[in-house]
Scaffold this active site. Structure first.
Site, short mmCIF file in Angstrom:
data_model
loop_
_atom_site.label_atom_id
_atom_site.label_comp_id
_atom_site.label_asym_id
_atom_site.label_seq_id
_atom_site.Cartn_x
_atom_site.Cartn_y
_atom_site.Cartn_z
N VAL A 180 0.86 -1.19 0.00
CA VAL A 180 0.00 0.00 0.00
C VAL A 180 0.89 1.24 0.00
CG1 VAL A 180 -1.80 1.25 1.27
CG2 VAL A 180 -1.74 -1.25 1.33
N ALA A 181 0.54 2.22 -0.82
CA ALA A 181 1.36 3.44 -0.88
C ALA A 181 1.20 4.25 0.39
CB ALA A 181 0.97 4.27 -2.08
N SER A 186 0.82 8.41 -3.32
CA SER A 186 -0.04 7.75 -4.30
C SER A 186 -0.68 8.73 -5.28
CB SER A 186 -1.15 6.96 -3.58
OG SER A 186 -2.06 6.48 -4.56
N HIS A 188 -3.30 8.17 -6.76
CA HIS A 188 -4.76 8.13 -6.57
C HIS A 188 -5.23 9.35 -5.79
CE1 HIS A 188 -5.73 4.16 -8.19
NE2 HIS A 188 -4.55 3.76 -7.72
N ASP A 195 -7.45 2.27 -11.05
CA ASP A 195 -7.15 0.86 -11.19
C ASP A 195 -8.30 0.25 -11.98
OD1 ASP A 195 -4.87 1.19 -9.70
OD2 ASP A 195 -5.82 0.62 -7.80
N GLU A 243 2.22 -3.33 -12.23
CA GLU A 243 0.78 -3.29 -11.94
C GLU A 243 0.00 -3.16 -13.24
OE1 GLU A 243 -0.30 -0.35 -9.04
OE2 GLU A 243 0.66 -1.43 -7.41
N HIS A 246 -3.04 -0.41 -13.17
CA HIS A 246 -3.01 0.99 -12.73
C HIS A 246 -2.75 1.90 -13.93
CE1 HIS A 246 -1.96 4.25 -9.71
NE2 HIS A 246 -1.40 4.73 -10.82
ZN LIG Z 1 -3.49 2.14 -8.53
#
Ligand SMILES: [Zn+2]
Length: 281
Positions: A180-181, A186, A188, A195, A243, A246
């Site tokens: 987890v960032a 992040s 996001h 995602d 990823e 993402h």
């Molecule tokens: Zn992501």
């Protein structure tokens, strides 16, 4: 010869001499006039030549200045392009504090209530419409996260790691950050990342790569200004594990160049590689 004729003879000689002197003087004068004329023409020519050379030089200098100006304009345009909101770099080497996070006007997507920066909404909808038209059905499973959401994601992960692996909080935090960032690192949090998974396969793992939905996105997302942000074999640059779900909005121009040249956003922006790959959930 009598005296009269001698006098006449001397007069004649004098006249001849006088005439010769006049002729000589005239010749000298003409030579001088000719020389002065030639010199003058030469000087004029030289002056014209140097004037022309000067004008040429001026022209050249002006052209150089102009091209320098054009170049610096290009550099400036390039620099200001890289300062654009859609090229904001967020990673572990470029973290945000809570105060740094840009205030983003978000818009909610119809389906599941996910939010994104309102400015990317049109391109995002175009991409999903094109995917559906191609018979694909990708699904969003994460989009904009507020600071508090990212904090609670991170804290929850730390608690889980502490209880599952029996680690103390410090070690658990290090392990949690690989999945987890950390809040502030992040994408996001700026509303530019999504995602997206296949509706036929929803696991967040490399299996995504095998799905038709993901293949379509990888091939076409750049046309709508999106890139697969954390590609394979680039983790040491992005600082995030591979990823294949993402996606990050970077605008159509950058997305095209990044995709064509097989770059990461870090490379595109000339930013330092992040190293030590972690997760970005
Ligand atoms: Zn992501």
């Amino acid at each position: 010869m009598n005296q009269r004729s001698r006098r006449r003879h001397r007069r004649n000689i004098r006249r001849v001499r006088q005439r010769n002197r006049r002729l000589l003087l005239m010749a000298v004068l003409m030579c001088f006039i000719a020389w002065a004329g030639i010199t003058n023409i030469k000087k004029q020519k030289e002056a014209e030549e140097s004037k022309a050379a000067y004008a040429e030089q001026q022209k050249k200098e002006e052209a150089e200045k102009e091209s320098e100006k054009e170049e610096s304009k290009l550099v400036l345009a390039e620099e200001s392009e890289k300062d654009k909101w859609y090229l904001k770099l967020v990673n572990a080497k470029n973290p945000m504090t809570e105060a740094d996070v840009p205030e983003v006007e978000t818009e909610t997507l119809d389906s599941e209530g996910y939010q994104v920066d309102a400015r990317i909404m049109d391109d995002l909808e175009d991409m999903f419409a094109a995917a559906r038209e191609a018979g694909r059905s990708p699904m969003i499973c994460s989009a904009f996260r507020s600071w508090d959401t990212q904090v609670s994601l991170y804290q929850n992960k730390i608690s889980r790691v502490m209880s599952e692996d029996g680690l103390n909080e410090e070690d658990a935090a290090i392990k949690a950050a690989t999945v987890v960032a950390k809040p502030g690192t992040s994408e996001h949090q700026v509303g530019l990342a999504l995602d997206i998974v296949s509706s036929e396969y929803t696991n967040l793992d490399e299996g995504q790569m095998e799905t038709e939905d993901q293949k379509w996105l990888i091939e076409n997302s750049w046309k709508y200004g999106f890139i697969l942000r954390y590609p394979l074999d680039k983790s040491d640059i992005t600082g995030v594990i591979f990823e294949p779900w993402h996606y990050r909005y970077v605008g159509k121009k950058a997305a095209k160049e990044i995709t064509e040249q097989n770059l990461t956003l870090e490379e595109y922006l000339g930013a330092e590689p992040v190293g030590d790959p972690t997760g970005d959930l």
